[in-house]
Scaffold this motif. Structure first.
Motif, PDB file in Angstrom:
ATOM      1  N   LEU A   2       0.821  -1.207   0.000  1.00  0.00           N
ATOM      2  CA  LEU A   2       0.000   0.000   0.000  1.00  0.00           C
ATOM      3  C   LEU A   2       0.857   1.261   0.000  1.00  0.00           C
ATOM      4  O   LEU A   2       0.462   2.296  -0.545  1.00  0.00           O
ATOM      5  CB  LEU A   2      -0.923   0.003   1.219  1.00  0.00           C
ATOM      6  CG  LEU A   2      -2.028  -1.066   1.228  1.00  0.00           C
ATOM      7  CD1 LEU A   2      -2.764  -1.051   2.562  1.00  0.00           C
ATOM      8  CD2 LEU A   2      -3.002  -0.834   0.077  1.00  0.00           C
ATOM      9  N   VAL A   3       2.023   1.157   0.615  1.00  0.00           N
ATOM     10  CA  VAL A   3       2.930   2.302   0.698  1.00  0.00           C
ATOM     11  C   VAL A   3       3.750   2.460  -0.575  1.00  0.00           C
ATOM     12  O   VAL A   3       4.007   3.573  -1.043  1.00  0.00           O
ATOM     13  CB  VAL A   3       3.865   2.127   1.924  1.00  0.00           C
ATOM     14  CG1 VAL A   3       4.994   3.149   1.910  1.00  0.00           C
ATOM     15  CG2 VAL A   3       3.065   2.251   3.210  1.00  0.00           C
ATOM     16  N   ASP A   4       4.172   1.313  -1.149  1.00  0.00           N
ATOM     17  CA  ASP A   4       5.018   1.328  -2.344  1.00  0.00           C
ATOM     18  C   ASP A   4       4.680   0.112  -3.203  1.00  0.00           C
ATOM     19  O   ASP A   4       5.276  -0.951  -3.029  1.00  0.00           O
ATOM     20  CB  ASP A   4       6.494   1.312  -1.944  1.00  0.00           C
ATOM     21  CG  ASP A   4       7.420   1.347  -3.153  1.00  0.00           C
ATOM     22  OD1 ASP A   4       6.930   1.508  -4.288  1.00  0.00           O
ATOM     23  OD2 ASP A   4       8.645   1.208  -2.966  1.00  0.00           O
ATOM     24  N   PRO A   5       3.745   0.244  -4.136  1.00  0.00           N
ATOM     25  CA  PRO A   5       3.346  -0.898  -4.969  1.00  0.00           C
ATOM     26  C   PRO A   5       4.488  -1.490  -5.785  1.00  0.00           C
ATOM     27  O   PRO A   5       4.408  -2.646  -6.212  1.00  0.00           O
ATOM     28  CB  PRO A   5       2.271  -0.299  -5.889  1.00  0.00           C
ATOM     29  CG  PRO A   5       1.740   0.871  -5.135  1.00  0.00           C
ATOM     30  CD  PRO A   5       2.917   1.431  -4.401  1.00  0.00           C
ATOM     31  N   SER A   6       5.574  -0.731  -5.966  1.00  0.00           N
ATOM     32  CA  SER A   6       6.698  -1.243  -6.759  1.00  0.00           C
ATOM     33  C   SER A   6       7.620  -2.151  -5.962  1.00  0.00           C
ATOM     34  O   SER A   6       8.566  -2.718  -6.514  1.00  0.00           O
ATOM     35  CB  SER A   6       7.518  -0.075  -7.318  1.00  0.00           C
ATOM     36  OG  SER A   6       8.211   0.603  -6.268  1.00  0.00           O
ATOM     37  N   ALA A   7       7.354  -2.314  -4.661  1.00  0.00           N
ATOM     38  CA  ALA A   7       8.261  -3.089  -3.814  1.00  0.00           C
ATOM     39  C   ALA A   7       8.273  -4.567  -4.163  1.00  0.00           C
ATOM     40  O   ALA A   7       9.223  -5.275  -3.848  1.00  0.00           O
ATOM     41  CB  ALA A   7       7.884  -2.906  -2.346  1.00  0.00           C
ATOM     42  N   GLY A   8       7.219  -5.086  -4.785  1.00  0.00           N
ATOM     43  CA  GLY A   8       7.200  -6.490  -5.177  1.00  0.00           C
ATOM     44  C   GLY A   8       6.761  -7.401  -4.053  1.00  0.00           C
ATOM     45  O   GLY A   8       6.240  -6.965  -3.022  1.00  0.00           O
ATOM     46  N   ASP A   9       6.986  -8.700  -4.261  1.00  0.00           N
ATOM     47  CA  ASP A   9       6.504  -9.705  -3.306  1.00  0.00           C
ATOM     48  C   ASP A   9       7.266  -9.691  -1.993  1.00  0.00           C
ATOM     49  O   ASP A   9       6.740 -10.074  -0.959  1.00  0.00           O
ATOM     50  CB  ASP A   9       6.596 -11.108  -3.915  1.00  0.00           C
ATOM     51  CG  ASP A   9       5.633 -11.288  -5.083  1.00  0.00           C
ATOM     52  OD1 ASP A   9       4.622 -10.566  -5.120  1.00  0.00           O
ATOM     53  OD2 ASP A   9       5.915 -12.137  -5.944  1.00  0.00           O
TER      54      ASP A   9
END
Length: 223
Positions: free
Chosen positions: A93-100
């Protein structure tokens, strides 16, 4: 005779200001939105080790004939299951690019916090892990602090699910741990192991928080 849980809490309280000061520095640092992302990455690196560490300690306790300790550690491992997934959901939710999952190499501050416990569990006595648990679950975040972080970051309440859940769960875990500590055989070496582990955990956790507060926001490797 003073119960071991009271003695341990007194030791932690003496060094607790350093940990609280480090946490305060983190949440006062510039760019709180990205600081919170870094914090979630760091906490995932720590918390993903919780269940494996508890299982190793339980198995070692069984080897030593410490049935009661093994049962407590196994039970606590079940209670801690999926907490690392909660952090990933918050991170998404904070950083959708963070991945799994964070893929960066955990820094020495994380390895030092968690890794010392493996050493004591495997090469001394698994009872030392109780000191680690006592610090990490001994002081639940207050609603006022969580609301402050929410306001300062501007992230939605849903991005703080892990912290809010721990604010609710940790007091009960603390009570269970205190009962376990007070039921242990009154062996000085074991009490020393728990105390040494707790004081190390305070120092190492404070170091990690100071690192998160001192680096430029977003520099904690998460990918």
């Amino acid at each position: 005779m003073t119960p071991p849980s009271i003695t341990l809490r007194a030791k932690i309280d003496l060094t607790g200001p350093a940990l609280r000061s480090a946490g305060s520095s983190l949440w006062r640092a510039p760019d709180p939105r990205r600081r919170y992302r870094d914090y979630l990455c760091a906490m995932h690196m720590v918390i993903r080790a919780s269940v494996p560490l508890l299982r190793v300690a339980a198995a070692r306790s069984e080897e030593l004939g410490e049935t009661e300790l093994a049962e407590y550690l196994d039970r606590h491992a079940e209670e801690e299951a999926d907490h690392d997934d909660w952090l990933l959901e918050d991170l998404a939710l904070v950083d959708p690019s963070a991945g799994d999952a964070p893929r960066g190499t955990p820094p020495p501050s994380v390895a030092g916090l968690v890794g010392a416990q493996y050493y004591w569990v495997l090469h001394h006595h698994p009872v030392a892990l109780l000191g680690y648990i006592a610090v990490l679950e001994g002081e639940a975040p207050s609603p006022a602090l969580l609301e402050h972080i929410e306001r300062s970051t501007g992230h939605p309440r849903a991005a703080f699910r892990t912290l809010w859940r721990h604010a609710s769960l940790d007091p009960g875990h603390r009570d269970d741990l205190d009962r376990m500590l007070d039921g242990l055989p009154a062996v000085r070496e074991r009490q020393d192991a728990v105390g040494t582990s707790a004081l190390h955990t305070v120092r190492a956790a404070a170091e990690l928080l100071r690192e998160l507060a001192g680096e430029p926001a977003g520099m904690f490797s998460c990918t």
